[in-house]
Design an enzyme around this catalytic site. Structure first.
Site, PDB file in Angstrom:
ATOM      1  N   CYS A 188      23.173  -9.007  32.082  1.00  0.00           N
ATOM      2  CA  CYS A 188      22.257  -8.704  31.356  1.00  0.00           C
ATOM      3  C   CYS A 188      23.756  -9.180  30.429  1.00  0.00           C
ATOM      4  O   CYS A 188      23.002  -9.583  29.339  1.00  0.00           O
ATOM      5  CB  CYS A 188      22.207  -7.584  30.735  1.00  0.00           C
ATOM      6  N   HIS A 194      23.126  -6.306  21.623  1.00  0.00           N
ATOM      7  CA  HIS A 194      22.839  -5.497  23.191  1.00  0.00           C
ATOM      8  C   HIS A 194      21.485  -4.868  22.769  1.00  0.00           C
ATOM      9  O   HIS A 194      20.287  -5.687  22.959  1.00  0.00           O
ATOM     10  CB  HIS A 194      23.468  -5.012  23.876  1.00  0.00           C
ATOM     11  N   GLU A 211      26.603   1.790  22.790  1.00  0.00           N
ATOM     12  CA  GLU A 211      26.760   0.490  21.705  1.00  0.00           C
ATOM     13  C   GLU A 211      27.353   0.861  19.629  1.00  0.00           C
ATOM     14  O   GLU A 211      27.912   0.338  19.539  1.00  0.00           O
ATOM     15  CB  GLU A 211      26.249  -1.455  22.050  1.00  0.00           C
ATOM     16  N   LYS A 236      15.797  -7.614  20.657  1.00  0.00           N
ATOM     17  CA  LYS A 236      15.033  -7.408  22.490  1.00  0.00           C
ATOM     18  C   LYS A 236      13.820  -6.004  21.090  1.00  0.00           C
ATOM     19  O   LYS A 236      12.746  -6.111  22.566  1.00  0.00           O
ATOM     20  CB  LYS A 236      15.951  -6.263  23.442  1.00  0.00           C
ATOM     21  N   HIS A 246      13.992  -7.607  27.084  1.00  0.00           N
ATOM     22  CA  HIS A 246      15.212  -8.157  27.701  1.00  0.00           C
ATOM     23  C   HIS A 246      15.088  -9.189  29.074  1.00  0.00           C
ATOM     24  O   HIS A 246      14.274  -8.695  29.682  1.00  0.00           O
ATOM     25  CB  HIS A 246      15.657  -6.559  28.289  1.00  0.00           C
ATOM     26  N   PHE A 277      25.158  -4.251  33.725  1.00  0.00           N
ATOM     27  CA  PHE A 277      25.641  -3.682  34.383  1.00  0.00           C
ATOM     28  C   PHE A 277      26.500  -4.043  35.293  1.00  0.00           C
ATOM     29  O   PHE A 277      26.835  -4.860  35.518  1.00  0.00           O
ATOM     30  CB  PHE A 277      24.480  -3.488  35.693  1.00  0.00           C
TER      31      PHE A 277
END
Length: 411
Positions: free
Chosen positions: A162, A301, A312, A333, A338, A397
């Protein structure tokens, strides 16, 4: 080191097939979520995605060329075409070996994998498409963009899940800074709304099972339950400042900082204390040589998963301290889902448009405050605000963290 500016942008998204439509959708709080139409989801727990609607590859490239590309590569070529047209870059006047490409995809073509595996099982190995491999592999977005536009400089495919789009732009920025290219076409692309893609992320319990399009992707909301799969591409033209000025290019923004770290913690969860993401943001800001207080806006994010949004938030507070509560933090998002490997690139574009228009888009769908996520997430409606610096975060990830700091261009 050389200064690096943005001179063109292109986007294929669930809420617009070009940058202006995408920006209009963000400003209006338009959500791109709906029932999955690509396959029958009857047996699936997840029924919603943020699909790109109305896209035809032949509208952006030669029909035969499109036939030799899977959807993720078509999206990249289409976005690159828009970005290059906006930049006014004329390849006939450029040294092609000084113009490169850095476009990543987190996954490549699951469509090819699914289709050819079915042939293998049902009809045997002799029936597998000879083009299976070049259709499937993730570097073919960068490869096809380079081929389509005659880019003979550095051509790379960063794959960091991502964080792919942000790392791709960051590595392109570094390439120009150190003189290895004058221009880089950079960004990310993804098209993983497929049976295997949805099933895999569902099995991981990463996707939201909420059937309400207005509440399925609600970053930082206490009722968040997972991310929604999106698709599309974001591509930008990065250029060495003097090169851009010499050809009279319109400069949209300047990239002034890039941070990259690893959590070295867990294959899917960010570090709980946010240390890796905090250090990543710190590196980007430190490179720009500005105090933390000059940053007033962060494009988070913000996936709408419990762990990402909480950790975050902790990262932002860890780095900025009391100043964190003066920041505007939003999540793109919340409207487009996403986009995996494309997420950081389309969010970079959102940052530039917000800077250009002195307007911070809302985090759509937010309703229920979370006491642990207690920053200003720009809820309810967007806000008029001058943006001198925009910080864009991506966390992937594997523990991959990437941050880009963008500034309004000044001579």
């Amino acid at each position: 080191m050389k200064r690096v500016v943005v001179t063109g942008m292109g986007a294929i998204t669930p809420i617009g097939l070009n940058v202006e439509d995408y920006w209009k959708g963000l400003k209006e709080g338009k959500i791109g979520f709906g029932e999955i139409t690509r396959f029958d989801t009857t047996d699936y727990k997840v029924h919603l995605a943020a699909e790109v609607k109305g896209f035809q590859g032949k509208d952006y490239m030669d029909f035969k060329a499109a036939k030799r590309m899977e959807l993720f590569a078509q999206y990249a070529v289409a976005a690159a075409k828009e970005a290059m047209e906006q930049s006014g870059l004329d390849m006939e006047k450029e040294d092609p070996f000084r113009v490169g490409c850095s476009i990543g995809s987190g996954i490549g073509s699951l469509q090819t994998v699914e289709r050819e595996h079915t042939k293998l099982v049902e009809k045997g190995p002799g029936r597998v498409n000879p083009l299976m491999v070049p259709l499937m592999i993730s570097n073919m977005a960068a490869g096809n963009v380079s081929i389509q536009f005659g880019l003979k400089g550095k051509s790379i495919n960063v794959v960091t899940a991502c964080a792919t789009g942000t790392h791709s732009i960051g590595e392109a920025y570094r390439t120009i800074q150190f003189g290895d290219a004058d221009v880089m076409i950079a960004g990310g692309t993804e098209a993983s709304v497929t049976p295997l893609g949805i099933a895999g992320f569902t099995a991981l319990t990463a996707l939201s099972t909420n059937p309400d399009p207005t509440r399925c992707s609600v970053p930082f909301d206490k009722e968040r339950s997972g991310f929604v799969m999106g698709e599309g591409s974001g591509v930008v033209v990065l250029e060495e400042l003097e090169h851009a000025k010499k050809r009279g290019a319109r400069i949209l923004a300047e990239v002034v900082g890039y941070g990259a770290t690893s959590d070295a913690y867990h294959i899917t969860s960010p570090a709980e204390d946010g240390e890796g993401a905090a250090k990543c943001m710190e590196y980007a800001i430190k490179e720009a040589g500005i105090p933390l207080e000059e940053v007033t806006y962060i494009n988070a994010h913000g996936t709408s998963t419990h762990h990402n949004d909480l950790f975050e938030t902790r990262a932002i507070k860890k780095l900025f301290g009391d100043h964190a509560y003066k920041l505007k933090v939003n999540s793109t998002k919340s409207m487009i889902g996403h986009l995996l490997g494309a997420a950081g690139a389309v969010e970079f574009i959102a940052c530039v448009k917000q800077m250009e228009n002195s307007y911070i888009h809302e985090t759509a769908g937010y309703q229920v405050p979370d006491e642990e996520c207690d920053l200003d997430y720009v809820t309810g409606h967007g806000q008029e605000m001058e943006v001198e610096y925009a910080l864009s975060n991506s966390l992937g990830f594997g523990g991959h963290n990437a941050s880009l700091l963008i500034r309004k261009y000044h001579e």
